[in-house]
Design an enzyme around this catalytic site. Structure first.
Site, PDB file in Angstrom:
ATOM      1  N   ARG A  82      42.477  64.715  49.684  1.00  0.00           N
ATOM      2  CA  ARG A  82      41.431  63.953  50.382  1.00  0.00           C
ATOM      3  C   ARG A  82      42.059  63.009  51.413  1.00  0.00           C
ATOM      4  O   ARG A  82      41.511  62.818  52.504  1.00  0.00           O
ATOM      5  CB  ARG A  82      40.580  63.168  49.374  1.00  0.00           C
ATOM      6  CG  ARG A  82      39.368  62.507  50.013  1.00  0.00           C
ATOM      7  CD  ARG A  82      38.408  61.938  48.982  1.00  0.00           C
ATOM      8  NE  ARG A  82      39.013  60.873  48.201  1.00  0.00           N
ATOM      9  CZ  ARG A  82      38.440  60.300  47.143  1.00  0.00           C
ATOM     10  NH1 ARG A  82      37.249  60.709  46.732  1.00  0.00           N
ATOM     11  NH2 ARG A  82      39.045  59.338  46.493  1.00  0.00           N
ATOM     12  N   LYS A 184      37.795  58.661  53.351  1.00  0.00           N
ATOM     13  CA  LYS A 184      38.017  57.334  52.761  1.00  0.00           C
ATOM     14  C   LYS A 184      38.775  56.486  53.780  1.00  0.00           C
ATOM     15  O   LYS A 184      40.002  56.405  53.766  1.00  0.00           O
ATOM     16  CB  LYS A 184      38.793  57.476  51.445  1.00  0.00           C
ATOM     17  CG  LYS A 184      38.541  56.324  50.502  1.00  0.00           C
ATOM     18  CD  LYS A 184      38.879  56.691  49.079  1.00  0.00           C
ATOM     19  CE  LYS A 184      38.911  55.494  48.163  1.00  0.00           C
ATOM     20  NZ  LYS A 184      37.616  54.846  47.917  1.00  0.00           N
ATOM     21  N   GLU A 220      24.701  57.482  48.594  1.00  0.00           N
ATOM     22  CA  GLU A 220      25.590  56.941  47.558  1.00  0.00           C
ATOM     23  C   GLU A 220      25.538  55.422  47.633  1.00  0.00           C
ATOM     24  O   GLU A 220      24.736  54.852  48.378  1.00  0.00           O
ATOM     25  CB  GLU A 220      27.004  57.482  47.725  1.00  0.00           C
ATOM     26  CG  GLU A 220      27.676  57.125  49.032  1.00  0.00           C
ATOM     27  CD  GLU A 220      29.143  57.567  49.059  1.00  0.00           C
ATOM     28  OE1 GLU A 220      29.827  57.445  48.038  1.00  0.00           O
ATOM     29  OE2 GLU A 220      29.594  58.005  50.124  1.00  0.00           O
TER      30      GLU A 220
HETATM   31  C1  LIG Z   1      32.132  55.059  48.930  1.00  0.00           C
HETATM   32  C2  LIG Z   1      32.729  55.645  47.705  1.00  0.00           C
HETATM   33  N1  LIG Z   1      32.085  56.671  47.141  1.00  0.00           N
HETATM   34  C3  LIG Z   1      32.565  57.256  46.024  1.00  0.00           C
HETATM   35  C4  LIG Z   1      33.732  56.822  45.426  1.00  0.00           C
HETATM   36  C5  LIG Z   1      34.233  57.499  44.209  1.00  0.00           C
HETATM   37  O1  LIG Z   1      35.277  58.382  44.518  1.00  0.00           O
HETATM   38  P1  LIG Z   1      36.379  58.735  43.432  1.00  0.00           P
HETATM   39  O2  LIG Z   1      35.653  59.306  42.271  1.00  0.00           O
HETATM   40  O3  LIG Z   1      37.223  59.766  44.094  1.00  0.00           O
HETATM   41  O4  LIG Z   1      37.088  57.489  43.114  1.00  0.00           O
HETATM   42  C6  LIG Z   1      34.452  55.774  46.002  1.00  0.00           C
HETATM   43  C7  LIG Z   1      35.715  55.273  45.419  1.00  0.00           C
HETATM   44  O5  LIG Z   1      35.911  55.011  44.274  1.00  0.00           O
HETATM   45  C8  LIG Z   1      33.920  55.168  47.151  1.00  0.00           C
HETATM   46  O6  LIG Z   1      34.573  54.141  47.716  1.00  0.00           O
END
Ligand SMILES: Cc1ncc(COP(=O)(O)O)c(C=O)c1O
Length: 343
Positions: A82, A184, A220
């Site tokens: 990612r 991210k 989200e």
């Molecule tokens: C905006 C956002 N969505 C979802 C997640 C969850 O992603 P992950 O399960 O890869 O930590 C994160 C980070 O934790 C995030 O910052």
């Protein structure tokens, strides 16, 4: 080696300066060999690209101590890939996935004393970050970058741990349609800071963002993906038709756990805000949040209350939580490659 003298059960989700970090620099078209260092400070030129055009991407994962004394982390290969996707989207050089995993191993081993003991409820949060150090004035990608991984012990992300929270429907947008919501990058979080400060002032734990195009569909929250449980006890997972949801590693794992371990049907599809009242349970999922139950959504004063209530996790979310954390902690057999042993 002996553990640091910290009150592990009440450390909160804060930064502690651990002893070591990993640093590699990109210059003249290549990454250097990288090394572990003690210096937590970064000196930048005033025209470093990160300061002007926000070329910065990051990751977040956790290392845990298991009951038998190993130190493990969860699916670091997915964080590595990612981060490659995030870097490419911002015209940054990808840090090779196999080097990413090796660097995680090195920095966690170096900071072994900072890994919270098994059963303390705390974990070692690992933060890989990459940013443009090279000069820019005109709008263009920089030529030089730094990749760094630091660690800090953390407790639960939401106060109260596994207690249900209340979230609000935000009037702000986190990510543009077909923008950068699916990577991210710090810029997405800059977008959400005013919204989260406002939500906290109003007494809510998080914001639920709707799709910015039609403001109809649930996307989200500021720091976690969303899960729902429908009236038949099956999982419903919001999907973005404008590619603006971060592909959470926790969510992708939960989908597989729901199907393969719990025999649930999983429906990944766009979810309208106006159908959410039909669902029985809601949870937020992510590395930091793990799975946090949501008791209510506040939509401009109108409350959408889930049957699971404000006292405890709903039964399906609880089963998902127990199975996922059991896999992560080595108590339940993990699918091949999910648990990466560091030591
Ligand atoms: C905006 C956002 N969505 C979802 C997640 C969850 O992603 P992950 O399960 O890869 O930590 C994160 C980070 O934790 C995030 O910052």
């Amino acid at each position: 080696m002996s553990k640091k003298d910290l009150d592990w059960s009440s450390i909160g989700f804060n930064y502690h300066v651990a002893d070591y970090r990993y640093v590699s620099n990109f210059k003249d078209g290549k990454w250097d060999d990288g090394a572990i260092t003690t210096d937590s400070k970064i000196v930048l030129s005033e025209d470093a690209g990160v300061l002007h055009y926000a070329q910065e991407v990051f990751e977040g994962l956790k290392a845990y101590e298991t009951e038998d004394g190993h130190i493990v982390c969860f699916r670091p290969d997915l964080n590595a890939s990612r981060m490659e996707d995030s870097a490419k989207r911002l015209e940054m050089p990808a840090f090779p996935a196999e080097r990413f995993i090796k660097a995680v191993d090195e920095v966690v081993k170096a900071n072994e004393d900072w890994v919270p003991p098994f059963g303390s409820g705390a974990t070692l949060y690992i933060r890989p970050v990459m940013f443009a150090t090279g000069n820019v004035i005109g709008v263009k990608p920089a030529d030089e970058y730094q990749f760094r991984i630091f660690v800090t012990p953390v407790g639960p992300y939401f106060k109260g741990g596994a207690k249900p929270i209340v979230v609000k429907v935000s009037d702000f947008d986190r990510a543009a349609p077909h923008g950068t919501g699916n990577i991210k990058a710090g810029l997405n979080y800059a977008m959400s800071l005013h919204a989260i400060v406002t939500a906290h002032e109003e007494g809510f734990a998080e914001n639920v963002y709707l799709d910015a195009q039609s403001r109809t569909y649930i996307e989200e929250t500021g720091g976690a993906n969303i899960l729902f449980v429908d009236a038949d006890g099956n999982l419903v997972v919001p999907k973005s038709f404008t590619n603006s949801i971060l592909p959470s590693i926790t969510r992708r794992s939960i989908v597989q756990v729901a199907k393969d371990y719990l025999g649930l049907a999983v429906d990944e599809r766009p979810v309208r805000l106006d159908e959410v009242h039909n669902f029985k349970e809601m949870g937020l999922c992510g590395t930091a949040a793990v799975i946090s139950p949501v008791g209510k959504i506040n939509d401009h004063g109108k409350e959408i209350c889930f049957e699971s209530g404000m006292d405890e996790m709903g039964p399906v979310i609880k089963k998902l939580y127990d199975t996922l954390t059991g896999i992560q902690m080595g108590e339940i057999e993990a699918p091949e490659g999910w648990v990466h042993i560091i030591k």
